[in-house]
Motif scaffolding. Structure first.
Motif, mmCIF file in Angstrom:
data_model
loop_
_atom_site.group_PDB
_atom_site.id
_atom_site.type_symbol
_atom_site.label_atom_id
_atom_site.label_comp_id
_atom_site.label_asym_id
_atom_site.label_seq_id
_atom_site.Cartn_x
_atom_site.Cartn_y
_atom_site.Cartn_z
ATOM 1 N N ASP A 314 0.902 -1.671 -0.134
ATOM 2 C CA ASP A 314 0.670 0.472 -0.198
ATOM 3 C C ASP A 314 1.093 1.264 -0.195
ATOM 4 O OD1 ASP A 314 -2.319 -1.168 0.016
ATOM 5 O OD2 ASP A 314 -2.475 -1.243 2.683
ATOM 6 N N ILE A 315 1.624 1.764 0.688
ATOM 7 C CA ILE A 315 2.869 2.245 1.203
ATOM 8 C C ILE A 315 3.232 2.349 -0.269
ATOM 9 C CG2 ILE A 315 4.242 3.413 2.009
ATOM 10 C CD1 ILE A 315 3.778 1.936 4.538
ATOM 11 N N ILE A 316 3.949 1.787 -0.996
ATOM 12 C CA ILE A 316 4.757 1.971 -2.169
ATOM 13 C C ILE A 316 4.078 2.159 -2.958
ATOM 14 C CG2 ILE A 316 6.016 0.486 -4.331
ATOM 15 C CD1 ILE A 316 6.498 -1.631 -1.640
ATOM 16 N N LEU A 317 2.782 1.652 -3.800
ATOM 17 C CA LEU A 317 1.295 2.139 -4.299
ATOM 18 C C LEU A 317 0.996 3.826 -3.879
ATOM 19 C CD1 LEU A 317 -0.913 -0.875 -4.818
ATOM 20 C CD2 LEU A 317 0.839 0.083 -6.548
ATOM 21 N N LEU A 318 0.978 3.868 -2.938
ATOM 22 C CA LEU A 318 0.765 5.127 -2.496
ATOM 23 C C LEU A 318 1.877 6.254 -2.438
ATOM 24 C CD1 LEU A 318 -1.574 4.921 0.800
ATOM 25 C CD2 LEU A 318 -2.150 5.874 -1.647
ATOM 26 N N LYS A 319 2.898 5.649 -2.908
ATOM 27 C CA LYS A 319 4.576 6.913 -2.581
ATOM 28 C C LYS A 319 4.065 7.507 -1.035
ATOM 29 C CE LYS A 319 3.952 7.234 -7.176
ATOM 30 N NZ LYS A 319 4.426 8.320 -9.144
ATOM 31 N N GLY A 320 4.349 6.909 -0.316
ATOM 32 C CA GLY A 320 3.963 7.168 1.631
ATOM 33 C C GLY A 320 4.993 7.821 1.511
ATOM 34 N N ASP A 321 6.129 7.711 0.980
ATOM 35 C CA ASP A 321 7.556 8.156 0.957
ATOM 36 C C ASP A 321 7.845 9.192 0.598
ATOM 37 O OD1 ASP A 321 7.825 6.643 -0.738
ATOM 38 O OD2 ASP A 321 9.966 6.328 -1.340
ATOM 39 N N VAL A 322 6.714 9.512 -0.212
ATOM 40 C CA VAL A 322 6.573 10.993 -0.732
ATOM 41 C C VAL A 322 6.536 11.773 0.158
ATOM 42 C CG1 VAL A 322 6.944 12.382 -2.698
ATOM 43 C CG2 VAL A 322 7.304 10.237 -3.106
ATOM 44 N N GLU A 323 6.470 12.942 0.746
ATOM 45 C CA GLU A 323 6.070 13.530 1.665
ATOM 46 C C GLU A 323 5.695 15.426 1.063
ATOM 47 O OE1 GLU A 323 5.471 13.510 4.379
ATOM 48 O OE2 GLU A 323 6.365 11.518 4.449
ATOM 49 N N GLU A 324 6.481 15.856 -0.307
ATOM 50 C CA GLU A 324 6.164 17.491 -1.350
ATOM 51 C C GLU A 324 6.021 16.616 -2.777
ATOM 52 O OE1 GLU A 324 8.569 20.656 -0.246
ATOM 53 O OE2 GLU A 324 8.321 20.376 1.767
ATOM 54 N N ASP A 325 5.117 16.740 -3.089
ATOM 55 C CA ASP A 325 4.933 16.772 -4.939
ATOM 56 C C ASP A 325 4.194 17.403 -5.513
ATOM 57 O OD1 ASP A 325 2.325 16.053 -3.108
ATOM 58 O OD2 ASP A 325 1.908 13.805 -3.937
ATOM 59 N N GLU A 326 3.648 18.996 -4.536
ATOM 60 C CA GLU A 326 2.543 19.588 -5.420
ATOM 61 C C GLU A 326 2.661 20.173 -6.631
ATOM 62 O OE1 GLU A 326 2.522 23.369 -2.934
ATOM 63 O OE2 GLU A 326 3.888 23.353 -2.908
ATOM 64 N N ALA A 327 4.246 19.902 -6.921
ATOM 65 C CA ALA A 327 5.000 20.810 -7.872
ATOM 66 C C ALA A 327 4.595 19.221 -9.403
ATOM 67 C CB ALA A 327 6.357 20.986 -8.511
ATOM 68 N N ILE A 328 4.675 18.306 -9.034
ATOM 69 C CA ILE A 328 4.234 17.036 -10.276
ATOM 70 C C ILE A 328 3.113 17.502 -10.275
ATOM 71 C CG2 ILE A 328 5.088 14.656 -10.008
ATOM 72 C CD1 ILE A 328 6.658 14.965 -8.129
ATOM 73 N N PRO A 329 3.621 17.123 -12.197
ATOM 74 C CA PRO A 329 1.862 17.571 -12.719
ATOM 75 C C PRO A 329 0.864 16.333 -12.372
ATOM 76 C CG PRO A 329 3.588 18.491 -13.821
ATOM 77 C CD PRO A 329 4.736 17.775 -12.617
ATOM 78 N N ASP A 330 -0.032 16.139 -12.966
ATOM 79 C CA ASP A 330 -0.522 14.616 -12.054
ATOM 80 C C ASP A 330 -1.104 14.173 -13.554
ATOM 81 O OD1 ASP A 330 -1.864 15.752 -9.563
ATOM 82 O OD2 ASP A 330 -3.818 16.627 -10.778
ATOM 83 N N ASN A 331 -0.991 12.788 -13.247
ATOM 84 C CA ASN A 331 -1.133 11.488 -14.314
ATOM 85 C C ASN A 331 -2.448 11.646 -15.182
ATOM 86 O OD1 ASN A 331 -1.282 9.362 -16.064
ATOM 87 N ND2 ASN A 331 -0.379 7.945 -14.838
#
Length: 901
Positions: A314-331
């Motif tokens: 679950d954590i891998i799929l959710l990228k739970g280790d990524v805390e800041e991703d607001e600048a990454i465009p959505d897929n």
């Protein structure tokens, strides 16, 4: 029998080369191969080559052979009706000859091909298929038996209904006993196939299975401890379905079944665990749940709570280790399609604005939208939620000791699961949780600042579940701190947190309503700033939050400083989006709420918005006309179709009527918000002509929204609607069908609005609608909003045309009076019922009616309350117009003579 068809060697090699090239990772190569394969479909025996590669070329690699079969499967789906008889017979024969191929991949591909042919209506035209497959089950060769079972399982999944019909002479009478024989087969794969085949017929209560239900259940119990996970999974699935359809057969064994499911919910195999966890969801819906499960709660609750932790995957799929991703465009693939829900009109009640019935409960447990699959965490949380609604506060005895440890645990993963648990029990255990909330809510507000994004996001959701309690407390202690922190999280640097915070804040808006008015500047400042911060997906959710804010605070939003903050970014987005962009849906919904709230404050923006909505409706109707015209004529040559699509593709595709529906709803919002100020816009447009077309559309949602718009335009500028009434009224009358609740509701409401504007001129149309309205008000289990609208509309018709309505009093007076009692505080119903009372009482006094003596005292009490000094001006006006004092004299005489009061 060996078929005589033989391939041309050169052609075979060309096809093999194409099949190998199609496995290339290069997209241009794949595109070229696809074009060549489509060209080859023009040759009748191309499909013979494909089945030949699949079944005969055993020296070729398995991926190439399987790919050939899958291409053939797609051709069967698309063109099977055009296959020459010789080709289809060759394919069928080859499939049955090779169902026992030594390769599992090839066996599975052949099984898929057989199932696809069967699903094209070929079970009737392939009478030897089922007997042959059942015969092959007895083969001593494992591959043959497994291949036949695999094909039968797929057929049972895809064609369950026809298998249980007289059309095939009910083959299940033979097949189900046959399947049961294989529950004890020495191969776990065969055992699994056998259970899976029978499972397809549980929910439908197929007679052939019901006749063998006891041996089926006995065999399931015998397999309960099977070493094969797939077998255990299918056993659990069967027990879950049996719980729903044959609880009577499971009840004598329920204690042991529950103990077994407790074990399986902790199985080492995650698929078994998930299937077993479904048992608790289904059991909670059964009336015996509390009785049979009560003694097992001490074991069950810790198991469910443990299942609510994120797994590593679950954590891998959710990228739970990524805390800041607001600048990454959505897929773009991660953005779920949005569907607009048409407007349902309800009457205004004292102290509130228009309500909408059938409100979706979006406050669900799907907090992990990024994980598309249903998983153990979601299932465990859902199970705990429904069990909390069954056991209520009794569940807290088992939950609270666990919560105390979880919520304050130093490990974020465990703490996060505790916050999810707290949210899951909110609805069912609210009363019991109230003593603990003064401590827990501040703790959760602190958790909104946790360093882990997954903790912050789940905290937003859980707090939204307690929003109702928060707004009932002193605002400075609870509401203001919560609102402040949620607004910070709306601007979080993590996109999941932004999404969760926006959704939670929308829930808070709905609960707090005008309590938020003192903080509007702060709220708007945050929401507007989010426009520049959000990526695509969260921008759509932001529209919802703004629209909900407008719905909640209403006209309080109509201040120049608020309008100047809010409207420029909304109009900027409005101008950026093209007419065919589905992002218009949430933006139009948002603007509809904003326009209604701003009222005259929306005037500077209304003309371009109004005109675009009219254009959207007109464009969609035009597309529908072109599409309909195309479908009623002989299809043109392929080259003509291609040229049309290249020149004007949007005019030759089926129109997406959601664009029209959402445009109609925004026009309704404009009419409601602007009132008479919309008159000039209506005068300069063809909206009434377009609305007339929409009112006759085949799609119920289009008619629903068009009737809502008709009612709003009737209130705002009836002078433009009146010339069309003769055309509109028959359509409204034909849509008074309570099977389509929302359509019927809006048509009923529009009739009531029209009748008030028409006055006595409504007389010719009363016969068109009254009989249907009387039937609706007498219909059992009619939804509240439809009942209320129907009662008010009958009252309005009676007010303006009493002589036309009075003869039918006997047929509706009882449910009407009951509604008066139940909905007394609903102003419109009380007023129009009261206005019609002189006619009612004069008829009653002459013994035309028989009111129940039990009904009258309650009815009278409500009426007397209505004639108090605090009665509204509108009440007094109608009272005077209906000769109120004469009415009171008639009322007194009536009660004295009829009921000796």
């Amino acid at each position: 029998m060996e078929c005589q068809w033989k391939p041309d060697e050169q052609g075979l090699q060309q096809i093999l080369q194409l099949l190998k090239e199609s496995q290339s990772p290069d997209t241009s190569t794949q595109r070229s191969v696809q074009q060549k394969l489509e060209q080859l479909n023009q040759y009748p025996d191309f499909n013979n080559y494909l089945i030949f590669v699949l079944t005969k070329l055993k020296t070729e690699d398995e991926p190439t052979r399987s790919l050939s079969g899958l291409i053939l499967k797609n051709n069967v789906k698309a063109h099977y009706q055009n296959f020459p008889n010789g080709v289809s017979d060759f394919i069928k024969n080859e499939c049955l000859q090779n169902i026992g191929d030594s390769s599992p991949l090839i066996r599975a591909t052949v099984g898929i091909l057989i199932t696809t042919i069967a699903s094209k209506g070929e079970l009737q035209n392939w009478p030897e298929l089922l007997p042959k497959l059942c015969l092959l089950l007895d083969s001593e060769d494992y591959n043959t038996c497994e291949g036949a079972f695999g094909a039968l399982q797929k057929i049972c999944e895809d064609s369950a209904e026809i298998l249980d019909s007289d059309m095939l002479d009910r083959p299940l009478n033979v097949m189900i006993p046959k399947f049961l024989q294989f529950f004890k087969h020495n191969s776990p794969k065969i055992r699994s196939h056998a259970i899976a085949c029978v499972n397809q017929f549980i929910i439908s209560r197929t007679q052939a299975l019901m006749l063998h239900i006891d041996p089926f259940i006995e065999n399931l119990f015998a397999l309960a401890g099977d070493e094969e996970p797939e077998v255990r999974k299918n056993v659990c699935r069967a027990l879950v379905m049996l719980l729903e359809v044959r609880l009577d057969r499971l009840l004598p064994h329920m204690h042991n079944i529950i103990e077994y499911m407790l074990q399986r919910t902790q199985d080492q195999d995650e698929n078994v665990t998930l299937e077993a966890c479904e048992f608790w969801l289904t059991l909670a819906e059964q009336p015996v749940c509390k009785e049979v499960l009560c003694g097992h709660l001490p074991k069950l609750i810790p198991v469910l709570v443990n299942g609510m932790k994120y797994s590593e995957i679950d954590i891998i799929l959710l990228k739970g280790d990524v805390e800041e991703d607001e600048a990454i465009p959505d897929n773009e693939q991660d953005i779920r399609p949005r569907f607009h829900r048409s407007r349902t009109v309800a009457q205004q009640h004292e102290g509130g604005d228009s309500i909408e019935e059938e409100d979706d409960d979006e406050d669900d447990l799907d907090d992990d939208e990024t994980i598309s699959d249903w998983n153990l965490r979601k299932c465990s949380a859902a199970a705990l939620d429904v069990l909390a609604n069954v056991f209520r506060d009794d569940l807290l005895l088992h939950i609270l000791p666990l919560l105390k440890e979880l919520l304050f645990h130093p490990e974020w993963l465990i703490k996060e699961s505790g916050i999810l648990v707290l949210g899951a029990i909110a609805e069912g255990c609210m009363q019991g949780m109230i003593p603990y909330l003064p401590e827990l809510i501040p703790h959760l507000v602190q958790c909104l600042s946790d360093k882990k994004a997954l903790v912050r996001s789940i905290t937003c959701w859980t707090l939204s579940r307690y929003a109702h309690w928060v707004v009932s407390q002193p605002s400075d202690i609870y509401l203001k701190p919560l609102m402040t922190e949620l607004l910070k999280r709306i601007l979080d640097s993590n996109k999941r947190v932004q999404e969760a915070a926006c959704s939670a804040f929308a829930t808070l808006e709905e609960e707090a309503c005008t309590e938020l008015v003192p903080y509007l500047a702060f709220i708007l400042d945050t929401l507007v700033f989010a426009f520049s911060k959000y990526q695509h997906k969260n921008l759509l959710i932001l529209y919802d939050a703004i629209g909900t804010l407008a719905d909640s605070v209403g006209h309080h939003l109509n201040k120049p400083e608020y309008i100047q903050m809010l409207m420029p970014p909304l109009i900027q987005k409005w101008n950026q989006l093209k007419d065919e962009d589905k992002d218009l849906f949430p933006l139009l919904e948002c603007l509809s709420s904003v326009a209604t709230a701003l009222q005259s404050g929306f005037l500077p923006y209304c003309e371009p918005v109004y005109q675009r909505c009219v254009n959207l409706v007109q464009k969609t109707l035009a597309q529908a006309v072109v599409r309909s015209h195309t479908n009623t004529h002989k299809p043109p040559h392929l080259s003509v179709i291609l040229s049309l699509h290249q020149s004007q593709p949007e005019f030759h595709e089926a129109p997406d009527k959601d664009f029209m529906i959402v445009a109609l709803d925004l026009l309704s919002g404009l009419a409601e918000g602007l009132g008479g100020n919309i008159e000039q816009l209506v005068a300069r447009s063809n909206i009434l002509t377009l609305m007339y077309q929409c009112m006759q559309d085949k799609m119920p949602e289009v008619r629903q929204s068009s009737f809502a718009l008709l009612g709003d335009l009737t209130k705002a500028c009836f002078q433009h609607v009146k010339p069309c009434i003769a055309n509109f009224m028959p359509i409204l009358g034909s849509n008074l069908n309570p099977e389509l609740i929302s359509v019927c509701n809006n048509a009923t409401w529009a009739i009531g609005e029209i009748s008030i504007q028409m006055g006595s001129e409504m007389q010719p149309y009363v016969p068109v609608v009254l009989q249907q309205l009387v039937e609706i008000i007498n219909r059992p289990n009619t939804p509240k909003t439809l009942l209320e609208n129907t009662a008010i509309t009958i009252g309005r018709l009676g007010y303006v045309c009493p002589q036309e309505v009075a003869p039918m009093l006997q047929q509706f007076i009882r449910p009407w009076c009951v509604l008066f009692n139940l909905l007394f505080h609903s102003f419109p119903l009380s007023v129009y019922l009261l206005a019609f009372l002189p006619t009612l009482l004069s008829l009653s006094f002459s013994h035309s009616l028989n009111l129940s003596p039990n009904l009258v005292p309650v009815f009278l009490k409500r009426l007397l309350l209505f004639f108090t000094p605090c009665a509204s001006i509108e009440t007094a006006r109608i009272f005077n117009e209906s000769n109120g004092f004469t009415f009171l004299i008639v009322l007194s005489s009536f009660l004295f003579v009829k009921y000796k009061m």
